[in-house]
Scaffold this motif. Structure first.
Motif, PDB file in Angstrom:
ATOM      1  N   GLY A   1       0.832  -1.195   0.000  1.00  0.00           N
ATOM      2  CA  GLY A   1       0.000   0.000   0.000  1.00  0.00           C
ATOM      3  C   GLY A   1       0.862   1.239   0.000  1.00  0.00           C
ATOM      4  O   GLY A   1       1.840   1.321   0.754  1.00  0.00           O
ATOM      5  N   SER A   2       0.530   2.203  -0.842  1.00  0.00           N
ATOM      6  CA  SER A   2       1.407   3.367  -0.985  1.00  0.00           C
ATOM      7  C   SER A   2       0.850   4.609  -0.311  1.00  0.00           C
ATOM      8  O   SER A   2      -0.318   4.952  -0.462  1.00  0.00           O
ATOM      9  N   SER A   3       1.724   5.241   0.453  1.00  0.00           N
ATOM     10  CA  SER A   3       1.519   6.577   0.996  1.00  0.00           C
ATOM     11  C   SER A   3       0.161   6.709   1.695  1.00  0.00           C
ATOM     12  O   SER A   3      -0.433   5.743   2.141  1.00  0.00           O
ATOM     13  N   GLY A   4      -0.336   7.949   1.836  1.00  0.00           N
ATOM     14  CA  GLY A   4      -1.679   8.224   2.328  1.00  0.00           C
ATOM     15  C   GLY A   4      -2.101   7.440   3.552  1.00  0.00           C
ATOM     16  O   GLY A   4      -1.460   7.462   4.605  1.00  0.00           O
ATOM     17  N   SER A   5      -3.209   6.718   3.404  1.00  0.00           N
ATOM     18  CA  SER A   5      -3.765   5.936   4.516  1.00  0.00           C
ATOM     19  C   SER A   5      -2.778   4.907   5.034  1.00  0.00           C
ATOM     20  O   SER A   5      -2.759   4.594   6.235  1.00  0.00           O
ATOM     21  N   PHE A   6      -1.944   4.363   4.152  1.00  0.00           N
ATOM     22  CA  PHE A   6      -0.974   3.350   4.590  1.00  0.00           C
ATOM     23  C   PHE A   6       0.128   3.963   5.448  1.00  0.00           C
ATOM     24  O   PHE A   6       0.653   3.293   6.346  1.00  0.00           O
ATOM     25  N   ASP A   7       0.484   5.210   5.174  1.00  0.00           N
ATOM     26  CA  ASP A   7       1.430   5.894   6.059  1.00  0.00           C
ATOM     27  C   ASP A   7       0.853   5.970   7.470  1.00  0.00           C
ATOM     28  O   ASP A   7       1.551   5.739   8.465  1.00  0.00           O
ATOM     29  N   THR A   8      -0.440   6.287   7.563  1.00  0.00           N
ATOM     30  CA  THR A   8      -1.075   6.405   8.869  1.00  0.00           C
ATOM     31  C   THR A   8      -1.209   5.047   9.541  1.00  0.00           C
ATOM     32  O   THR A   8      -1.020   4.935  10.762  1.00  0.00           O
ATOM     33  N   LEU A   9      -1.506   3.993   8.774  1.00  0.00           N
ATOM     34  CA  LEU A   9      -1.528   2.645   9.356  1.00  0.00           C
ATOM     35  C   LEU A   9      -0.173   2.308   9.961  1.00  0.00           C
ATOM     36  O   LEU A   9      -0.091   1.771  11.073  1.00  0.00           O
ATOM     37  N   ARG A  10       0.883   2.629   9.241  1.00  0.00           N
ATOM     38  CA  ARG A  10       2.232   2.381   9.755  1.00  0.00           C
ATOM     39  C   ARG A  10       2.476   3.174  11.035  1.00  0.00           C
ATOM     40  O   ARG A  10       3.018   2.640  12.014  1.00  0.00           O
ATOM     41  N   GLU A  11       2.089   4.428  11.038  1.00  0.00           N
ATOM     42  CA  GLU A  11       2.320   5.284  12.206  1.00  0.00           C
ATOM     43  C   GLU A  11       1.501   4.817  13.409  1.00  0.00           C
ATOM     44  O   GLU A  11       1.930   4.965  14.563  1.00  0.00           O
ATOM     45  N   LEU A  12       0.324   4.247  13.161  1.00  0.00           N
ATOM     46  CA  LEU A  12      -0.506   3.743  14.257  1.00  0.00           C
ATOM     47  C   LEU A  12       0.022   2.419  14.794  1.00  0.00           C
ATOM     48  O   LEU A  12      -0.035   2.157  16.005  1.00  0.00           O
ATOM     49  N   ILE A  13       0.531   1.567  13.908  1.00  0.00           N
ATOM     50  CA  ILE A  13       1.080   0.277  14.345  1.00  0.00           C
ATOM     51  C   ILE A  13       2.437   0.460  15.015  1.00  0.00           C
ATOM     52  O   ILE A  13       2.761  -0.214  15.985  1.00  0.00           O
ATOM     53  N   TYR A  14       3.237   1.407  14.477  1.00  0.00           N
ATOM     54  CA  TYR A  14       4.578   1.663  15.010  1.00  0.00           C
ATOM     55  C   TYR A  14       4.712   3.143  15.400  1.00  0.00           C
ATOM     56  O   TYR A  14       5.394   3.912  14.717  1.00  0.00           O
ATOM     57  N   PRO A  15       4.056   3.578  16.463  1.00  0.00           N
ATOM     58  CA  PRO A  15       4.082   5.009  16.813  1.00  0.00           C
ATOM     59  C   PRO A  15       5.472   5.549  17.139  1.00  0.00           C
ATOM     60  O   PRO A  15       5.691   6.756  17.063  1.00  0.00           O
TER      61      PRO A  15
END
Length: 306
Positions: free
Chosen positions: A207-221
């Motif tokens: 998944g590229s950028s956008g919502s996937f960036d936020t998923l990453r930030e939520l899983i790995y704060p």
């Protein structure tokens, strides 16, 4: 050569400043600013005056960043779903060309998907395996099946999270019936995608950028974001997904790693990702911080002979 690339997205305007030479890219700065150019305009197919005025203020700030960095030899802007679908989109683009003197191109979904593929390919090592790629935007979602060398299939669907939020109007928190309504709607719109999945059978999704960036930030704060791509283990995604489904807006605002730009849209974005995972049977999920703008950067570098 120093370039500046704008991705004029529906929810966020992105700016990439980089130095490129023959086959080489050196990213200097990435700026993301909320703009909501598509907000309130999907039902009427019009960009609202409020959205256009706020977008100009964002672009003024971004141009100041380009100047502060010493300017650029080449400035390119891509207008995507919200602008290309609006009846006054071309008029707005003409205004931007006159105001900034930059090359602004309204690109079709096919071209958007191509650049997204080229961007993802810069962030993660691909092989001969056929991979499913997904970019969740505000106005459209791009789905691509490709390997390291070529695209086998790509399509842009008008299923972006802002567009869907205006259509479905989910409650806070979202209800089971609303989730089912959304998934049934997706089922009716993604027929060609499912046919291609049956043909190519990808098991890895990026998944590229956008919502996937936020998923990453939520899983790995605690992640510093330096790596351009990272695995999102499916078990961790599932736990986060269930948490998002139960959450109110007030609770999401307080989540460590939640982007203020996506507080209102992450539930629908997560439902879309979960739906695609379940329907395709992919067994691995990765996030790529690179997308359209990095794809154009790589394309430009490949075209240079110096």
């Amino acid at each position: 050569m120093k370039i500046a690339v704008f991705d004029l997205g529906t929810n966020v305007f992105n700016l990439l400043i980089a130095r490129v030479s023959k086959g080489k890219c050196d990213i200097k700065e990435v700026i993301k600013e909320g703009n909501h150019i598509g907000k309130g305009g999907f039902r009427s197919a019009l960009l609202t005056k409020e959205a256009m005025d706020s977008s100009v203020k964002v672009l003024d700030k971004m141009y100041a960043r380009i100047e502060a960095s010493g300017g650029a030899d080449h400035i390119k802007a891509f207008a995507t779903s919200a602008i290309r679908d609006a009846s006054n989109g071309e008029k707005f683009v003409m205004f931007l060309r006159e105001r900034y003197g930059m090359d602004v191109e309204i690109i079709p979904g096919d071209r958007e998907a191509e650049l997204i593929y080229k961007g993802i390919r810069e962030s993660i090592l691909l092989y001969n395996e056929k991979v499913l790629m997904l970019d969740i935007g505000g106005g459209s979602n791009e789905l691509i099946i490709a390997d390291k060398d070529k695209i086998f299939w790509k399509e842009s669907f008008p299923l972006g999270v802002i567009r869907m939020k205006e259509l479905i109007e989910p409650s806070d928190p979202v209800t089971y019936d609303q989730i089912k309504e959304y998934e049934m709607f997706l089922e009716s719109k993604l027929t060609t995608f499912f046919e291609q999945v049956d043909l190519y059978k990808p098991k890895l999704m990026i998944g590229s950028s956008g919502s996937f960036d936020t998923l990453r930030e939520l899983i790995y704060p605690e992640d510093d974001g330096l790596l351009p791509a990272m695995e999102l283990p499916l078990d961790k995604f599932k736990i986060l997904h269930e948490r998002l489904l139960r959450s109110t807006r007030e609770e999401r605002v307080k989540m460590a790693g939640m982007s203020p730009l996506r507080v209102d849209y992450m539930v629908l974005g997560s439902i879309f990702v979960d739906y695609i995972i379940r329907k395709t049977g992919v067994t691995e999920l990765y996030q790529s911080s690179y997308s359209l703008k990095e794809g154009y950067m790589a394309e430009t570098a490949a075209s240079l002979n110096y």
